[in-house]
Design a protein around this motif. Structure first.
Motif, PDB file in Angstrom:
ATOM      1  N   ALA A   1       0.870  -1.182   0.000  1.00 16.29           N
ATOM      2  CA  ALA A   1       0.000   0.000   0.000  1.00 16.29           C
ATOM      3  C   ALA A   1       0.898   1.220   0.000  1.00 16.29           C
ATOM      4  CB  ALA A   1      -0.895  -0.014   1.230  1.00 16.29           C
ATOM      5  N   PHE A   2       1.383   1.596  -1.162  1.00 12.95           N
ATOM      6  CA  PHE A   2       2.277   2.751  -1.305  1.00 12.95           C
ATOM      7  C   PHE A   2       1.473   3.997  -1.661  1.00 12.95           C
ATOM      8  CE2 PHE A   2       6.722   0.819  -2.529  1.00 12.95           C
ATOM      9  CZ  PHE A   2       6.959   0.555  -1.199  1.00 12.95           C
ATOM     10  N   SER A   3       2.156   5.136  -1.585  1.00  9.52           N
ATOM     11  CA  SER A   3       1.552   6.416  -1.969  1.00  9.52           C
ATOM     12  C   SER A   3       2.660   7.352  -2.431  1.00  9.52           C
ATOM     13  CB  SER A   3       0.849   7.039  -0.756  1.00  9.52           C
ATOM     14  OG  SER A   3       1.770   7.182   0.312  1.00  9.52           O
TER      15      SER A   3
ATOM     16  N   GLY B   1      -2.145   3.107  -1.094  1.00  8.98           N
ATOM     17  CA  GLY B   1      -2.288   3.881   0.133  1.00  8.98           C
ATOM     18  C   GLY B   1      -2.924   5.231  -0.129  1.00  8.98           C
ATOM     19  N   MET B   2      -2.398   6.254   0.550  1.00  4.35           N
ATOM     20  CA  MET B   2      -2.996   7.598   0.545  1.00  4.35           C
ATOM     21  C   MET B   2      -3.016   8.231  -0.851  1.00  4.35           C
ATOM     22  SD  MET B   2      -1.526  10.790   2.755  1.00  4.35           S
ATOM     23  CE  MET B   2      -2.476  12.266   3.062  1.00  4.35           C
TER      24      MET B   2
ATOM     25  N   LYS C   1      -6.273   6.851   4.821  1.00  2.00           N
ATOM     26  CA  LYS C   1      -5.644   7.373   6.048  1.00  2.00           C
ATOM     27  C   LYS C   1      -6.703   7.611   7.134  1.00  2.00           C
ATOM     28  CE  LYS C   1      -1.182   7.854   5.601  1.00  2.00           C
ATOM     29  NZ  LYS C   1      -1.101   6.439   5.335  1.00  2.00           N
TER      30      LYS C   1
ATOM     31  N   ASP D   1      -5.272   2.585   7.580  1.00  3.35           N
ATOM     32  CA  ASP D   1      -4.011   2.286   8.293  1.00  3.35           C
ATOM     33  C   ASP D   1      -4.036   3.013   9.627  1.00  3.35           C
ATOM     34  OD1 ASP D   1      -3.778   4.582   6.599  1.00  3.35           O
ATOM     35  OD2 ASP D   1      -1.585   4.543   6.722  1.00  3.35           O
TER      36      ASP D   1
ATOM     37  N   LYS E   1      -5.278  -1.950   8.787  1.00  2.03           N
ATOM     38  CA  LYS E   1      -3.834  -2.117   8.546  1.00  2.03           C
ATOM     39  C   LYS E   1      -3.068  -1.462   9.699  1.00  2.03           C
ATOM     40  CE  LYS E   1      -0.207  -1.174   5.101  1.00  2.03           C
ATOM     41  NZ  LYS E   1       0.595  -0.085   5.654  1.00  2.03           N
TER      42      LYS E   1
ATOM     43  N   HIS F   1       4.352  -0.770   9.630  1.00  8.62           N
ATOM     44  CA  HIS F   1       4.311   0.421   8.765  1.00  8.62           C
ATOM     45  C   HIS F   1       5.698   1.075   8.647  1.00  8.62           C
ATOM     46  CE1 HIS F   1       1.343   3.575   7.139  1.00  8.62           C
ATOM     47  NE2 HIS F   1       2.534   3.885   6.670  1.00  8.62           N
ATOM     48  N   SER F   2       6.610   0.396   8.013  1.00  8.60           N
ATOM     49  CA  SER F   2       7.983   0.887   7.802  1.00  8.60           C
ATOM     50  C   SER F   2       8.703   1.180   9.109  1.00  8.60           C
ATOM     51  CB  SER F   2       8.036   2.148   6.940  1.00  8.60           C
ATOM     52  OG  SER F   2       7.048   2.171   5.964  1.00  8.60           O
TER      53      SER F   2
ATOM     54  N   ASP G   1       2.983  -7.345   6.302  1.00 12.58           N
ATOM     55  CA  ASP G   1       4.043  -6.672   5.547  1.00 12.58           C
ATOM     56  C   ASP G   1       5.130  -6.226   6.503  1.00 12.58           C
ATOM     57  OD1 ASP G   1       3.607  -4.105   6.638  1.00 12.58           O
ATOM     58  OD2 ASP G   1       2.566  -3.355   4.875  1.00 12.58           O
TER      59      ASP G   1
ATOM     60  N   GLY H   1       9.502  -5.666   5.651  1.00 14.79           N
ATOM     61  CA  GLY H   1      10.775  -6.358   5.441  1.00 14.79           C
ATOM     62  C   GLY H   1      10.664  -7.632   4.624  1.00 14.79           C
TER      63      GLY H   1
ATOM     64  N   GLY I   1       7.345  -4.514  -0.174  1.00 14.47           N
ATOM     65  CA  GLY I   1       7.298  -3.064  -0.300  1.00 14.47           C
ATOM     66  C   GLY I   1       8.576  -2.413  -0.772  1.00 14.47           C
ATOM     67  N   ARG I   2       9.297  -1.769   0.143  1.00 15.39           N
ATOM     68  CA  ARG I   2      10.422  -0.904  -0.239  1.00 15.39           C
ATOM     69  C   ARG I   2      11.484  -1.610  -1.060  1.00 15.39           C
ATOM     70  NH1 ARG I   2      11.279   1.009   5.737  1.00 15.39           N
ATOM     71  NH2 ARG I   2      10.312  -1.039   5.974  1.00 15.39           N
TER      72      ARG I   2
HETATM   73  C1  LIG Z   1       6.788   5.545  -0.159  1.00 13.83           C
HETATM   74  C2  LIG Z   1       5.878   4.838   0.792  1.00 13.83           C
HETATM   75  C3  LIG Z   1       4.565   5.233   0.903  1.00 13.83           C
HETATM   76  C4  LIG Z   1       3.697   4.585   1.768  1.00 13.83           C
HETATM   77  N1  LIG Z   1       2.405   4.999   1.856  1.00 13.83           N
HETATM   78  C5  LIG Z   1       1.536   4.320   2.640  1.00 13.83           C
HETATM   79  C6  LIG Z   1       0.165   4.701   2.707  1.00 13.83           C
HETATM   80  O1  LIG Z   1      -0.255   5.690   2.136  1.00 13.83           O
HETATM   81  N2  LIG Z   1      -0.669   3.931   3.447  1.00 13.83           N
HETATM   82  C7  LIG Z   1      -0.230   2.825   4.133  1.00 13.83           C
HETATM   83  O2  LIG Z   1      -1.024   2.154   4.782  1.00 13.83           O
HETATM   84  N3  LIG Z   1       1.079   2.462   4.099  1.00 13.83           N
HETATM   85  C8  LIG Z   1       1.952   3.174   3.389  1.00 13.83           C
HETATM   86  N4  LIG Z   1       3.266   2.799   3.353  1.00 13.83           N
HETATM   87  C9  LIG Z   1       3.701   1.659   4.188  1.00 13.83           C
HETATM   88  C10 LIG Z   1       3.691   0.348   3.391  1.00 13.83           C
HETATM   89  O3  LIG Z   1       2.387   0.003   2.990  1.00 13.83           O
HETATM   90  C11 LIG Z   1       4.254  -0.812   4.224  1.00 13.83           C
HETATM   91  O4  LIG Z   1       3.455  -0.983   5.380  1.00 13.83           O
HETATM   92  C12 LIG Z   1       5.690  -0.570   4.654  1.00 13.83           C
HETATM   93  O5  LIG Z   1       6.455   0.015   3.626  1.00 13.83           O
HETATM   94  C13 LIG Z   1       6.349  -1.864   5.160  1.00 13.83           C
HETATM   95  O6  LIG Z   1       6.621  -2.751   4.140  1.00 13.83           O
HETATM   96  P1  LIG Z   1       8.126  -2.886   3.507  1.00 13.83           P
HETATM   97  O7  LIG Z   1       9.067  -3.075   4.658  1.00 13.83           O
HETATM   98  O8  LIG Z   1       8.038  -4.091   2.615  1.00 13.83           O
HETATM   99  O9  LIG Z   1       8.383  -1.629   2.775  1.00 13.83           O
HETATM  100  C14 LIG Z   1       4.157   3.489   2.545  1.00 13.83           C
HETATM  101  C15 LIG Z   1       5.500   3.105   2.439  1.00 13.83           C
HETATM  102  C16 LIG Z   1       6.360   3.764   1.597  1.00 13.83           C
HETATM  103  C17 LIG Z   1       7.794   3.331   1.535  1.00 13.83           C
END
Ligand SMILES: Cc1cc2nc3c(=O)[nH]c(=O)nc-3n(C[C@H](O)[C@H](O)[C@H](O)COP(=O)(O)O)c2cc1C
Length: 301
Positions: free
Chosen positions: A52-54, A84-85, A106, A132, A173, A197-198, A229, A231, A252-253
């Motif tokens: 769920a990126f944005s 995502g957002m 959001k 989230d 989430k 969430h990162s 999600d 890592g 994700g990342r």
């Molecule tokens: C650039 C970016 C934008 C993100 N935007 C959102 C978002 O809008 N909504 C959301 O729930 N998570 C968002 N996330 C979090 C990811 O959905 C995910 O939970 C998080 O990156 C962990 O996964 P990863 O370790 O595989 O990156 C975002 C992450 C990144 C890096």
């Protein structure tokens, strides 16, 4: 400095935990595995999902935005897409790509905006919608502000209203405890994303460490779909998620370099690599189908 000395970074702690889980091999009687799976009644080539990126930009001249490119990769790979957002118009463009897509909204202070985005997502053909909830607080301990938009706590009554209005599978989430998972189930949500969430919260418990307790607390009859999600970078990581009780996991990342450099094809290649790694792990551990995978082959839990 503090982070280097004490390693409070949840991303590091999380990845170390994923790495610490090991497999035993069960080769006698093992057959070539099938990585396909079903989520919300729909078939996918594997339980690897988009994140769920944005706010992804256009990564090169003549290219589409990163959000559209990874949605295209999801459609072509036959996997579930997440967003995502985004504002409604952008969500409409992403949905029009044709991938099955989950929209994560959001926890806006403007609760009517949440309602509006839920209804828009439904209209645009989203497979599921959710919030989230782990973006409620900012680093100063106050309600967060994300790109100029105020966030706030969503009450049980708010969540009930959204679930009712959605008429689609509703997902929370940012679940990282038995407490929240059980609350989510009692609220009647269809799915949870066990996620940090990162690594927003330093010292957050790794998703895979808390997952077995969540699964046990929800009970055998639970109808909730459990996503993970954080890592997740290898097919063997996805195997660990499934073995510990998840139905699917987002990458994700780690796909960012391939997305930036090679766009749709880069993401498709990464996802296919993960699918093959999942199949390889399944073969070695003696599981022919994703739904058969269990934790009996895991060590160091
Ligand atoms: C650039 C970016 C934008 C993100 N935007 C959102 C978002 O809008 N909504 C959301 O729930 N998570 C968002 N996330 C979090 C990811 O959905 C995910 O939970 C998080 O990156 C962990 O996964 P990863 O370790 O595989 O990156 C975002 C992450 C990144 C890096």
């Amino acid at each position: 400095m503090e982070q280097n000395i004490y390693r409070s970074d949840s991303n590091v702690i999380n990845r170390e935990y994923i790495n610490s889980i090991l497999f035993e091999e069960r080769l006698i009687g093992a057959v070539e595995p099938d990585t396909s799976c079903e989520i919300f009644g729909r078939k996918y080539t594997s339980p690897v999902m988009m994140p769920a990126f944005s706010h992804l930009k256009v990564f090169g001249e003549g290219r589409k935005s990163g959000m559209i490119e990874y949605a295209e990769a999801a459609a072509k790979s036959g996997i579930l897409n997440w967003v995502g957002m985004v504002e409604n118009e952008k969500f409409g463009e992403i949905a029009a790509v044709g991938a099955d897509t989950v929209r994560i909204i959001k926890p806006y202070a403007d609760k009517e905006k949440i309602m509006d985005q839920i209804l828009y997502a439904k209209e645009a053909g989203a497979v599921a919608v959710g919030i989230d909830i782990d973006h409620t607080f900012g680093k100063d301990g106050r309600y967060d502000n994300v790109f100029g938009e105020g966030m706030t706590a969503q009450t049980v009554e708010d969540l009930e209203r959204y679930i009712q209005a959605a008429g689609l599978p509703f997902i929370l989430k940012g679940i990282l405890s038995v407490h929240d998972a059980v609350c989510a189930q009692e609220l009647g949500v269809s799915g949870i994303v066990v996620s940090q969430h990162s690594g927003r919260l330093p010292y957050a418990v790794p998703a895979l460490k808390v997952l077995p307790r969540i699964v046990e607390a929800l009970g055998e009859d639970s109808r909730m779909t459990i996503f993970v999600d954080g890592g997740i970078a290898l097919g063997s990581d996805v195997f660990k998620c499934i073995a510990l009780g998840a139905h699917a996991a987002s990458v994700g990342r780690v796909i960012m370099p391939d997305l930036e450099e090679r766009g749709v094809q880069g993401v498709m290649d990464y996802v296919e690599k993960m699918r093959q790694e999942l199949a390889f792990t399944m073969g070695f551990t003696g599981f022919a189908r994703v739904e058969d995978i269990d934790s009996s082959v895991l060590w160091n839990l």
